[in-house]
Design a protein around this motif. Structure first.
Motif, PDB file in Angstrom:
ATOM      1  N   ASN A  51      23.173 -18.396 -30.346  1.00 45.64           N
ATOM      2  CA  ASN A  51      23.608 -17.227 -29.584  1.00 45.64           C
ATOM      3  C   ASN A  51      22.400 -16.470 -29.055  1.00 45.64           C
ATOM      4  OD1 ASN A  51      26.458 -17.516 -30.016  1.00 45.64           O
ATOM      5  ND2 ASN A  51      26.044 -16.979 -32.139  1.00 45.64           N
ATOM      6  N   TYR A  52      22.348 -16.353 -27.748  1.00 44.29           N
ATOM      7  CA  TYR A  52      21.272 -15.634 -27.064  1.00 44.29           C
ATOM      8  C   TYR A  52      21.904 -14.674 -26.076  1.00 44.29           C
ATOM      9  CZ  TYR A  52      17.975 -19.050 -28.920  1.00 44.29           C
ATOM     10  OH  TYR A  52      17.208 -19.814 -29.766  1.00 44.29           O
ATOM     11  N   SER A  53      21.260 -13.559 -25.845  1.00 45.35           N
ATOM     12  CA  SER A  53      21.769 -12.583 -24.879  1.00 45.35           C
ATOM     13  C   SER A  53      21.620 -13.145 -23.460  1.00 45.35           C
ATOM     14  CB  SER A  53      20.987 -11.264 -24.994  1.00 45.35           C
ATOM     15  OG  SER A  53      19.655 -11.453 -24.544  1.00 45.35           O
ATOM     16  N   GLU A  54      22.282 -12.507 -22.508  1.00 44.32           N
ATOM     17  CA  GLU A  54      22.155 -12.934 -21.108  1.00 44.32           C
ATOM     18  C   GLU A  54      20.709 -12.842 -20.651  1.00 44.32           C
ATOM     19  OE1 GLU A  54      24.928 -11.342 -18.233  1.00 44.32           O
ATOM     20  OE2 GLU A  54      26.485 -11.200 -19.778  1.00 44.32           O
ATOM     21  N   GLU A  55      20.022 -11.789 -21.054  1.00 46.49           N
ATOM     22  CA  GLU A  55      18.613 -11.617 -20.690  1.00 46.49           C
ATOM     23  C   GLU A  55      17.755 -12.747 -21.280  1.00 46.49           C
ATOM     24  OE1 GLU A  55      15.050  -8.500 -21.662  1.00 46.49           O
ATOM     25  OE2 GLU A  55      17.069  -7.688 -21.409  1.00 46.49           O
ATOM     26  N   GLU A  56      18.024 -13.100 -22.524  1.00 48.48           N
ATOM     27  CA  GLU A  56      17.283 -14.202 -23.145  1.00 48.48           C
ATOM     28  C   GLU A  56      17.577 -15.522 -22.445  1.00 48.48           C
ATOM     29  OE1 GLU A  56      16.775 -12.847 -27.780  1.00 48.48           O
ATOM     30  OE2 GLU A  56      18.772 -13.509 -27.116  1.00 48.48           O
ATOM     31  N   HIS A  57      18.846 -15.754 -22.076  1.00 48.53           N
ATOM     32  CA  HIS A  57      19.210 -16.981 -21.344  1.00 48.53           C
ATOM     33  C   HIS A  57      18.457 -17.061 -20.017  1.00 48.53           C
ATOM     34  CE1 HIS A  57      22.213 -19.294 -23.520  1.00 48.53           C
ATOM     35  NE2 HIS A  57      22.727 -18.159 -23.950  1.00 48.53           N
ATOM     36  N   ARG A  58      18.372 -15.954 -19.303  1.00 48.49           N
ATOM     37  CA  ARG A  58      17.629 -15.943 -18.034  1.00 48.49           C
ATOM     38  C   ARG A  58      16.162 -16.288 -18.288  1.00 48.49           C
ATOM     39  NH1 ARG A  58      21.054 -11.663 -16.839  1.00 48.49           N
ATOM     40  NH2 ARG A  58      19.588 -10.100 -17.615  1.00 48.49           N
TER      41      ARG A  58
ATOM     42  N   TYR B 144       7.751 -26.403 -30.535  1.00 47.41           N
ATOM     43  CA  TYR B 144       8.957 -25.820 -31.105  1.00 47.41           C
ATOM     44  C   TYR B 144       8.614 -24.413 -31.561  1.00 47.41           C
ATOM     45  CZ  TYR B 144      11.431 -30.231 -30.985  1.00 47.41           C
ATOM     46  OH  TYR B 144      12.055 -31.364 -30.561  1.00 47.41           O
ATOM     47  N   ILE B 145       9.429 -23.445 -31.100  1.00 48.90           N
ATOM     48  CA  ILE B 145       9.209 -22.042 -31.394  1.00 48.90           C
ATOM     49  C   ILE B 145      10.426 -21.532 -32.161  1.00 48.90           C
ATOM     50  CG2 ILE B 145       8.636 -19.796 -30.424  1.00 48.90           C
ATOM     51  CD1 ILE B 145       6.676 -22.050 -29.546  1.00 48.90           C
ATOM     52  N   ALA B 146      10.203 -20.969 -33.337  1.00 44.49           N
ATOM     53  CA  ALA B 146      11.301 -20.510 -34.189  1.00 44.49           C
ATOM     54  C   ALA B 146      11.275 -19.001 -34.348  1.00 44.49           C
ATOM     55  CB  ALA B 146      11.195 -21.163 -35.561  1.00 44.49           C
ATOM     56  N   GLU B 147      12.461 -18.443 -34.429  1.00 52.60           N
ATOM     57  CA  GLU B 147      12.593 -17.028 -34.733  1.00 52.60           C
ATOM     58  C   GLU B 147      12.703 -16.903 -36.254  1.00 52.60           C
ATOM     59  OE1 GLU B 147      15.058 -13.428 -32.790  1.00 52.60           O
ATOM     60  OE2 GLU B 147      16.271 -15.014 -33.665  1.00 52.60           O
TER      61      GLU B 147
ATOM     62  N   ASP C  59       7.505 -10.995 -42.872  1.00 49.29           N
ATOM     63  CA  ASP C  59       7.609 -10.489 -44.241  1.00 49.29           C
ATOM     64  C   ASP C  59       6.975  -9.109 -44.428  1.00 49.29           C
ATOM     65  OD1 ASP C  59       5.018 -11.447 -43.956  1.00 49.29           O
ATOM     66  OD2 ASP C  59       4.925 -12.337 -45.944  1.00 49.29           O
ATOM     67  N   GLU C  60       6.108  -8.700 -43.526  1.00 45.16           N
ATOM     68  CA  GLU C  60       5.479  -7.379 -43.647  1.00 45.16           C
ATOM     69  C   GLU C  60       6.342  -6.268 -43.071  1.00 45.16           C
ATOM     70  OE1 GLU C  60       1.550  -7.495 -42.011  1.00 45.16           O
ATOM     71  OE2 GLU C  60       0.918  -9.095 -43.370  1.00 45.16           O
ATOM     72  N   THR C  61       6.968  -6.537 -41.923  1.00 46.68           N
ATOM     73  CA  THR C  61       7.758  -5.495 -41.254  1.00 46.68           C
ATOM     74  C   THR C  61       9.264  -5.702 -41.389  1.00 46.68           C
ATOM     75  OG1 THR C  61       7.791  -6.697 -39.142  1.00 46.68           O
ATOM     76  CG2 THR C  61       5.941  -5.182 -39.533  1.00 46.68           C
ATOM     77  N   ASN C  62       9.662  -6.860 -41.901  1.00 49.49           N
ATOM     78  CA  ASN C  62      11.072  -7.218 -42.049  1.00 49.49           C
ATOM     79  C   ASN C  62      11.813  -7.214 -40.706  1.00 49.49           C
ATOM     80  OD1 ASN C  62      12.986  -8.206 -43.855  1.00 49.49           O
ATOM     81  ND2 ASN C  62      13.969  -6.212 -44.030  1.00 49.49           N
ATOM     82  N   THR C  63      11.090  -7.541 -39.625  1.00 52.61           N
ATOM     83  CA  THR C  63      11.684  -7.655 -38.294  1.00 52.61           C
ATOM     84  C   THR C  63      11.574  -9.104 -37.822  1.00 52.61           C
ATOM     85  OG1 THR C  63       9.593  -7.095 -37.229  1.00 52.61           O
ATOM     86  CG2 THR C  63      11.119  -5.278 -37.665  1.00 52.61           C
ATOM     87  N   LEU C  64      12.352  -9.433 -36.821  1.00 55.85           N
ATOM     88  CA  LEU C  64      12.318 -10.794 -36.283  1.00 55.85           C
ATOM     89  C   LEU C  64      11.099 -10.987 -35.398  1.00 55.85           C
ATOM     90  CD1 LEU C  64      16.078 -11.221 -35.389  1.00 55.85           C
ATOM     91  CD2 LEU C  64      14.849 -12.301 -37.274  1.00 55.85           C
ATOM     92  N   MET C  65      10.554 -12.188 -35.459  1.00 56.66           N
ATOM     93  CA  MET C  65       9.410 -12.557 -34.621  1.00 56.66           C
ATOM     94  C   MET C  65       9.523 -14.038 -34.292  1.00 56.66           C
ATOM     95  SD  MET C  65       6.466 -12.617 -37.584  1.00 56.66           S
ATOM     96  CE  MET C  65       5.188 -12.584 -36.405  1.00 56.66           C
ATOM     97  N   TRP C  66       8.740 -14.481 -33.326  1.00 61.79           N
ATOM     98  CA  TRP C  66       8.719 -15.877 -32.911  1.00 61.79           C
ATOM     99  C   TRP C  66       7.433 -16.522 -33.413  1.00 61.79           C
ATOM    100  CZ3 TRP C  66      12.968 -17.986 -30.839  1.00 61.79           C
ATOM    101  CH2 TRP C  66      13.939 -17.114 -30.337  1.00 61.79           C
ATOM    102  N   ALA C  67       7.533 -17.773 -33.876  1.00 65.08           N
ATOM    103  CA  ALA C  67       6.370 -18.464 -34.420  1.00 65.08           C
ATOM    104  C   ALA C  67       6.398 -19.927 -33.986  1.00 65.08           C
ATOM    105  CB  ALA C  67       6.366 -18.389 -35.942  1.00 65.08           C
TER     106      ALA C  67
ATOM    107  N   LEU D 233       9.458 -13.075 -26.901  1.00 64.79           N
ATOM    108  CA  LEU D 233       9.338 -14.307 -26.115  1.00 64.79           C
ATOM    109  C   LEU D 233       8.293 -14.140 -25.014  1.00 64.79           C
ATOM    110  CD1 LEU D 233      13.087 -15.316 -25.813  1.00 64.79           C
ATOM    111  CD2 LEU D 233      11.311 -16.546 -27.073  1.00 64.79           C
ATOM    112  N   GLU D 234       8.220 -12.951 -24.430  1.00 59.61           N
ATOM    113  CA  GLU D 234       7.245 -12.701 -23.373  1.00 59.61           C
ATOM    114  C   GLU D 234       5.817 -12.844 -23.892  1.00 59.61           C
ATOM    115  OE1 GLU D 234       9.762 -10.579 -24.098  1.00 59.61           O
ATOM    116  OE2 GLU D 234      11.039 -10.739 -22.347  1.00 59.61           O
ATOM    117  N   SER D 235       5.544 -12.274 -25.051  1.00 64.56           N
ATOM    118  CA  SER D 235       4.190 -12.382 -25.602  1.00 64.56           C
ATOM    119  C   SER D 235       3.891 -13.831 -26.026  1.00 64.56           C
ATOM    120  CB  SER D 235       3.979 -11.423 -26.767  1.00 64.56           C
ATOM    121  OG  SER D 235       4.820 -11.738 -27.859  1.00 64.56           O
ATOM    122  N   MET D 236       4.918 -14.557 -26.425  1.00 66.42           N
ATOM    123  CA  MET D 236       4.744 -15.968 -26.771  1.00 66.42           C
ATOM    124  C   MET D 236       4.303 -16.770 -25.556  1.00 66.42           C
ATOM    125  SD  MET D 236       6.557 -19.209 -26.533  1.00 66.42           S
ATOM    126  CE  MET D 236       8.125 -18.617 -26.004  1.00 66.42           C
ATOM    127  N   VAL D 237       4.928 -16.547 -24.421  1.00 70.42           N
ATOM    128  CA  VAL D 237       4.569 -17.269 -23.203  1.00 70.42           C
ATOM    129  C   VAL D 237       3.138 -16.935 -22.791  1.00 70.42           C
ATOM    130  CG1 VAL D 237       5.046 -17.463 -20.721  1.00 70.42           C
ATOM    131  CG2 VAL D 237       6.918 -17.569 -22.359  1.00 70.42           C
TER     132      VAL D 237
END
Length: 91
Positions: A8-15, A51-54, A58-66, A84-88
């Motif tokens: 499940n991805y938002s419309e913005e993420e799909h774009r 392959y990039i995983a969400e 563990d430090e901020t308990n927020t989602l990130m891409w790796a 995703l923008e910073s990943m690119v």
């Protein structure tokens, strides 16, 4: 081990994913993993040959891409990004 991933991805993420020719990964089979609980992938995409995983930071308990990398036959995460923008920009 087979990991079933959220697709499940938002419309913005799909774009964004379409614009950058990313592929959504629904499951991945990995042997020899050493993931901590917070590192278990939630969602995953394929960007170019990477392959990039969400995962949960563990430090901020927020989602990130790796970036998922294989080193000496063992999978681990490297190169962490807060969006995703910073990943690119970083790859």
């Amino acid at each position: 081990m087979i990991y079933k991933l959220d697709i499940n991805y938002s419309e913005e993420e799909h774009r964004f994913l379409k614009e950058h020719n990313c592929e959504i990964v629904s499951e991945i089979k990995l042997s020899k993993t050493a993931f901590l609980d917070n590192e278990i992938p939630k969602r995953m995409i394929k960007y170019g040959g990477e392959y990039i995983a969400e995962i949960i930071d563990d430090e901020t308990n927020t989602l990130m891409w790796a970036v998922l990398s294989k080193w000496k036959g063992v999978y681990r995460f490297t190169s962490y990004y807060d969006s995703l923008e910073s990943m690119v920009r970083g790859i």
